[in-house]
Design an enzyme around this catalytic site. Structure first.
Site, PDB file in Angstrom:
ATOM      1  CB  SER A   1      -0.974  -0.497   0.958  1.00 29.41           C
ATOM      2  OG  SER A   1      -1.894   1.257   1.269  1.00 29.41           O
TER       3      SER A   1
ATOM      4  CE1 TYR B   1      -3.694  -1.749   5.371  1.00 33.87           C
ATOM      5  CE2 TYR B   1      -4.017   0.205   4.807  1.00 33.87           C
ATOM      6  CZ  TYR B   1      -3.410  -0.753   4.557  1.00 33.87           C
ATOM      7  OH  TYR B   1      -3.499  -1.561   3.540  1.00 33.87           O
TER       8      TYR B   1
END
Length: 259
Positions: A144, A157
């Site tokens: 990501s 995250y």
């Protein structure tokens, strides 16, 4: 210009984790259409079995294998099913919560680390000998843009995705000279049915606000197309890192939203 490479007989099995929805399911469809026999793994047995039936009905090859990537014993047992594989797509992962560091739930942090990082480690360790045995293997890590820049409310995250990025980068250094490529695909804002909804524990209003005013966030198919393109490059071509964002997103914190 390099054209898409057809998988060789020894390397035509592609394992896709997190294949029950979103990017994983879209990647499985596209790899199957590109000539791979896809092995679909996820915890939701009904989802991957339905997807395998869909892919088979389209004239391609697919097998469903229920698997929790955080269960190392189950992963090691899964690996015994193969002599060789050509591709491993480490896609299983996700985000939980958007609380600041001061009040974040440690259990959410643990679950994100186990799924995103240890899940990727488990599958990669278990299947790396099979990838090497194919003579032309590819490990894909779907990370990501959170692996490169932080944002408020995202520390758990972001930390997991930073670790996943480092795992891919280090593995590439450690196995250079062996017949296995290590590819990292880092998507930005992707609108799928479940990512934001899972992050906000099913709160549809909070999930919708993530994409509010963004005319065209990425879709799961956009990312799957990028993954499939990287995999189907000629064997000597390694896409070390490919960051893909929608045009409306300049950074993790700079997004154009229409009124």
């Amino acid at each position: 210009m390099a054209t898409a490479a057809a998988p060789s007989a020894a390397s035509r099995i592609a394992v896709v984790t997190g294949a029950s929805s979103g990017i994983g399911a879209a990647t499985a469809r596209q790899l199957a259409a590109a000539g791979y026999r896809v092995v679909l793994t996820a915890r939701r047995k009904d989802r991957i079995e339905a997807l395998a039936e869909e892919i088979e009905a389209a004239g391609h090859q697919a097998t469903a294998y229920p698997l929790d990537v955080t269960d190392r014993e189950a992963v090691d047992e899964f690996a015994t099913a193969f002599k060789t594989i050509g591709v491993l797509v480490n896609n299983a992962g996700g985000a939980l919560g958007a609380d600041p560091v001061a009040t974040g739930d440690p259990e959410d942090w643990r679950r994100m680390y186990e799924t995103n990082v240890l899940g990727t480690l488990n599958l990669t360790q278990a299947l790396l000998p099979k990838l090497e045995a194919s003579g032309d293997g590819t490990v894909v890590v779907v990370s990501s843009t959170a692996g490169f820049a932080t944002y408020e409310g995202g520390a758990g995250y972001v930390a997991a995705k930073h670790a996943e990025h480092v795992l891919a980068e280090t593995l590439r250094l450690e196995i250079v000279g062996r017949p296995v490529r290590v590819v990292e695909i880092a998507p930005g804002m992707v609108k799928t049915d479940e990512f934001a909804l899972t992050r906000f524990a099913g709160d549809e209003d909070k999930a919708a606000k993530v994409y509010q005013g963004v005319a065209a966030p990425l879709t799961a198919d956009d990312v799957a197309d990028t993954i499939t393109w990287a995999i189907t490059r000629p064997a000597h071509v390694n896409i070390d890192l490919l960051v893909v964002r929608p045009r409306a997103q300049a950074s993790n914190t700079k997004v154009h939203r229409e009124a």
